[in-house]
Each structure stands twice: as structure tokens, then as C-alpha cells.
Design an enzyme around this catalytic site. Structure first.
Site, mmCIF file in Angstrom:
data_model
loop_
_atom_site.group_PDB
_atom_site.id
_atom_site.type_symbol
_atom_site.label_atom_id
_atom_site.label_comp_id
_atom_site.label_asym_id
_atom_site.label_seq_id
_atom_site.Cartn_x
_atom_site.Cartn_y
_atom_site.Cartn_z
ATOM 1 N N TRP A 1 0.818 -1.223 0.000
ATOM 2 C CA TRP A 1 0.000 0.000 0.000
ATOM 3 C C TRP A 1 0.845 1.263 0.000
ATOM 4 O O TRP A 1 0.538 2.218 -0.717
ATOM 5 C CB TRP A 1 -0.997 -0.004 1.162
ATOM 6 C CG TRP A 1 -2.094 -1.008 0.901
ATOM 7 C CD1 TRP A 1 -2.353 -2.142 1.619
ATOM 8 C CD2 TRP A 1 -3.047 -0.996 -0.185
ATOM 9 N NE1 TRP A 1 -3.402 -2.830 1.050
ATOM 10 C CE2 TRP A 1 -3.847 -2.151 -0.051
ATOM 11 C CE3 TRP A 1 -3.291 -0.132 -1.256
ATOM 12 C CZ2 TRP A 1 -4.881 -2.460 -0.945
ATOM 13 C CZ3 TRP A 1 -4.316 -0.431 -2.147
ATOM 14 C CH2 TRP A 1 -5.097 -1.578 -1.986
ATOM 15 N N ASP B 1 -1.603 6.769 6.176
ATOM 16 C CA ASP B 1 -2.680 5.899 5.679
ATOM 17 C C ASP B 1 -2.973 4.904 6.795
ATOM 18 O O ASP B 1 -2.216 3.971 7.039
ATOM 19 C CB ASP B 1 -2.216 5.173 4.409
ATOM 20 C CG ASP B 1 -3.249 4.150 3.916
ATOM 21 O OD1 ASP B 1 -4.308 3.981 4.564
ATOM 22 O OD2 ASP B 1 -2.986 3.520 2.870
ATOM 23 N N LYS C 1 -12.462 -1.440 5.934
ATOM 24 C CA LYS C 1 -11.736 -2.369 6.793
ATOM 25 C C LYS C 1 -12.313 -2.347 8.212
ATOM 26 O O LYS C 1 -12.525 -3.378 8.816
ATOM 27 C CB LYS C 1 -10.243 -2.033 6.840
ATOM 28 C CG LYS C 1 -9.600 -1.788 5.468
ATOM 29 C CD LYS C 1 -9.408 -3.046 4.630
ATOM 30 C CE LYS C 1 -9.216 -2.786 3.146
ATOM 31 N NZ LYS C 1 -7.953 -2.174 2.769
HETATM 32 C C1 LIG Z 1 -7.472 -1.427 1.470
HETATM 33 C C2 LIG Z 1 -6.399 -0.424 1.606
HETATM 34 C C3 LIG Z 1 -6.253 0.652 0.711
HETATM 35 C C4 LIG Z 1 -7.113 0.809 -0.526
HETATM 36 O O1 LIG Z 1 -8.396 1.149 -0.250
HETATM 37 P P1 LIG Z 1 -9.423 1.492 -1.442
HETATM 38 O O2 LIG Z 1 -10.635 1.893 -0.704
HETATM 39 O O3 LIG Z 1 -9.584 0.258 -2.257
HETATM 40 O O4 LIG Z 1 -8.859 2.587 -2.247
HETATM 41 C C5 LIG Z 1 -5.258 1.575 0.949
HETATM 42 N N1 LIG Z 1 -4.431 1.474 2.010
HETATM 43 C C6 LIG Z 1 -4.529 0.451 2.886
HETATM 44 C C7 LIG Z 1 -3.599 0.387 4.058
HETATM 45 C C8 LIG Z 1 -5.518 -0.524 2.721
HETATM 46 O O5 LIG Z 1 -5.629 -1.534 3.602
#
Ligand SMILES: *Cc1c(COP(=O)(O)O)cnc(C)c1O
Length: 378
Positions: free
Chosen positions: A120, A190, A214
């Protein structure tokens, strides 16, 4: 009479119609708290006596405004978010922020520092490079992203406009154990896959963002917590929709927001509060992941490749000693109501994702199944 209806929470085997609980280990979109899903069902056709659904309300209606205000207030309470931070409920998922962060903060010859710890953060770096000069200040690529580079090894650029990291690498199962110290440079995180799972000192961050699917709600929604001095720095030519200052000024309603997802996020915030807040979420995550890691360590059949001190509380990848048994493992797990355990294609093997909504019984059932499987096939 046994209830034979299929629902999100029961799994009816074709053989004998017995309803087994289903434990969903999906990395995302992931399971939501059962109590929240039941509340959504109860309120679906008639929100609080209005006769309409939260899905059908005008976003500027008094009713939806109360939903928006409540969710903002509860999130602020859960994370003790200071006054000088704005909370935005935007669309485009976490990936939208890979672009919005540099589009808003970098201009001209500005540069930003990124910490590369897995898939990511790698995607965030690729995207940011389209918008500015990026310095990868530290990377665990040489260790196959199975660790977090030590802070004293980071080559931070003193001119960097921000430092960016990914607190939990969802695919590799690697997690920062604390907020890194980067001095006065704004820290951007993030936090998609470990958002609302622990106490934070928000004042140490410039921006935190988290895709909802998540730990918070349906996919598509992304929550951004941004310190207000970072608003209004965007280049004039970026689309208004992607300008944090525009979104902040319009209270995330520059255009129609993802109202139903926002409503569900609010219910999840309430649920976390009722459970005892993020401190309780933290204790739960330590207990559940600790039990699973202990079971993996005690076995010679399963293995987790991540450096122990950086193992994720949320996503636990594990590899079988005999990989030819992978399909059998997944199939038998499914028959036991343990679903979505297939690992990411980058890592292979299995991955158990256990966000806030996962009950202890789910992890207990997984451990018991793994031990039985090892006894039979190991
Ligand atoms: C799932 C995830 C993403 C991507 O999320 P989207 O909603 O598909 O854009 C980005 N960063 C992390 C750490 C993730 O777990």
C-alpha cells in the site's frame, strides 16, 4: 423451529440444514459488527419514524444533517480529535488520498518523504510521483517488507513538506508499533486498516486518512482527519472536488456525499463507544491476534514470516508447511464457517483479517480448526 433463512451471519450446510455461524476473515470489504447490521436492517425502511430510509434522504435535510453531525461528534470523542482538525467524509476510497495528499500539499519544486513498507505504501509512492518529487526515505524492500525500517535509519529530507507512512500494511501483515517522530514536518498516515483500533495522539499528525471498508463501514467512503493549517495549500488548477479546503468549507458536501455509507460509519462509531471505545478495541486486538500468533508459533505446520515485533494486530498471514494443501485448507475451513482466509496473491498462503467487528469466538474457532487440520494432514 430452526430458522432456515440465509442471512449474513448463518451458513446453511446443504447436507443437514444446520445453521453454522459464519466467521468472515475478509481483509476488506470486511465484516461489520452484527449489532450494527441488525440496526441497519431495523431502520432500513423507516429511519427514526420519518417513514423513509437513510438511503433516501436529501443530504442537506435536517435528518441527514443530524446523522452527519452525530457521526462527526462521536468520531471526535473516540479519538479525542482536537478543535483545530477537520474531519472529512469523502469518496473514492483510500486510493483517492494517494493522489489528494500530494495534489494538495506539493507544488513547484516541493518534495515529500515516503516510508516504503509494503504494497500500500508502494502504491502511494507510485501515485505521488505523478504529482511531485518524492524521496523514499526508508524502505524494507530488501527484507521483503517483513519488517519496519528503524527510525534512526530513515533518510529524511529537511526540505520535505510532509512525511508519509502506512501504519498497517494490510497485505504483508506488518504494523508500526508507535507513531514515528518526525519533528515539525507534518506526518501523513494511511491508517486504513488499523483505524479506530488504538488510542492516538492526533496532534502528532498532519493528516490521517482511512478507507472505510476495513474497520468503519461500506467501501467507497474515506475519512480524512486534517489539521487546519494544511487546508488551502492546493495548486489552483486541481479539481475543486479534490481540494481539501473546498471540502472542508462545504462540510464534505461540495457534491452529494456517500450518505448511506456515512450513516453506517456513524452507527459503527456508536458501537465502538458502547464497547468501551478505542481502548477496548486495542485490548481485543491484542488478545485475538496474540492467541492466533501463539497458535502459529506453537505449531511446526504453520508459519508467519513477519518479524515478531512488527506483526499486525489486524492481518495475520500464515503459510502452510505443505502448500499443496492450500485448497484443501480453504475448502474445509469454509465447511466450518471460516471464510475468506485465502492470502493475497502477492504473499500466497492464508491471511486471517480480524478487525474490530471480529468476535473472539471467530478466532477461537479458527485456531481450533487449524489445530485439527494439522493433526489430520500435518
Ligand atoms: C485497502 C487499503 C487501501 C485501498 O483502499 P481502497 O478503498 O480500495 O482505495 C489503501 N491502504 C490500505 C492500508 C488498505 O488496507
Amino acid at each position: 423451529m430452526k430458522n432456515k433463512a440465509l442471512s449474513a451471519f448463518t451458513y446453511v450446510t446443504q447436507a443437514d440444514d444446520t445453521a453454522l455461524p459464519v466467521y468472515n476473515f475478509s481483509p476488506g470489504p470486511a465484516m461489520l459488527p452484527k449489532a450494527v447490521m441488525q440496526q441497519v436492517r431495523e431502520e432500513l425502511l423507516d429511519w427514526h419514524g420519518t417513514g423513509i430510509s437513510a438511503m433516501e434522504m436529501g443530504h442537506r435535510s435536517r435528518e441527514f444533517m443530524s446523522i452527519a453531525e452525530q457521526s462527526d461528534a462521536t468520531l471526535r470523542e473516540l479519538l479525542a480529535i482536537p478543535e483545530n482538525y477537520k474531519v472529512l467524509f469523502l469518496q473514492g476510497g483510500a486510493t483517492s488520498q494517494f493522489a489528494m495528499v500530494p495534489m494538495n500539499l506539493l507544488s513547484g519544486t516541493d518534495t515529500a518523504d515516503y516510508i516504503h513498507t509494503g504494497v500500500w505504501s508502494g502504491k502511494a509512492i507510485d501515485e505521488a510521483q505523478r504529482h511531485g518529487t518524492i524521496n523514499v526515505a526508508a524502505s524494507s524492500a530488501v527484507d521483503n517488507f517483513m519488517t519496519i525500517p528503524a527510525r534512526d535509519q530513515w533518510q529524511l529530507n529537511e526540505r520535505a513538506v510532509y512525511v508519509y507512512y502506512t501504519s498497517n500494511e494490510t497485505i504483508g501483515g506488518v504494523e508500526f508499533q508507535s507513531t514515528p517522530d518526525v519533528g515539525d514536518i507534518p506526518l501523513v498516515c494511511d491508517m486504513t486498516s488499523d483505524f479506530l483500533t488504538q488510542r492516538l495522539d492526533i496532534s502528532r499528525y498532519g493528516i490521517i486518512f482511512a478507507g472505510a471498508q476495513k474497520n468503519v463501514g461500506p467501501a467507497g467512503l474515506v475519512i480524512v482527519i486534517i489539521r487546519d493549517d494544511l487546508l488551502g495549500k492546493a495548486a489552483a488548477n486541481i479539481p475543486s472536488l479534490y481540494d481539501y479546503a473546498v471540502q472542508a468549507k462545504h462540510e464534505s458536501m461540495f457534491n452529494t456525499p456517500a450518505t448511506f455509507s456515512w450513516y453506517i460509519a456513524g452507527l459503527v462509531f456508536n458501537w465502538i463507544k458502547q464497547q468501551g471505545g478505542v481502548e477496548a478495541m486495542y485490548r481485543n486486538s491484542i488478545r485475538r491476534s496474540g492467541n492466533l500468533y501463539a497458535a502459529i508459533e506453537a505449531s511446526s505446520f504453520y508459519r508467519n514470516p513477519v518479524t515478531p515485533e512488527f506483526r499486525s494486530r489486524m492481518n495475520v498471514p500464515f503459510i502452510l508447511a505443505d502448500e499443496s494443501l492450500n485448497d484443501k485448507f480453504l475448502q474445509e475451513a469454509r465447511q466450518h464457517g471460516l471464510v475468506a482466509l485465502k492470502g493475497h496473491r502477492v504473499i500466497g498462503g492464508m491471511r486471517a483479517s480480524m478487525y474490530n467487528a471480529m468476535p473472539d469466538e471467530g478466532v477461537d474457532a479458527l485456531i481450533a480448526f487449524m489445530q485439527d487440520f494439522e493433526r489430520l494432514h500435518g
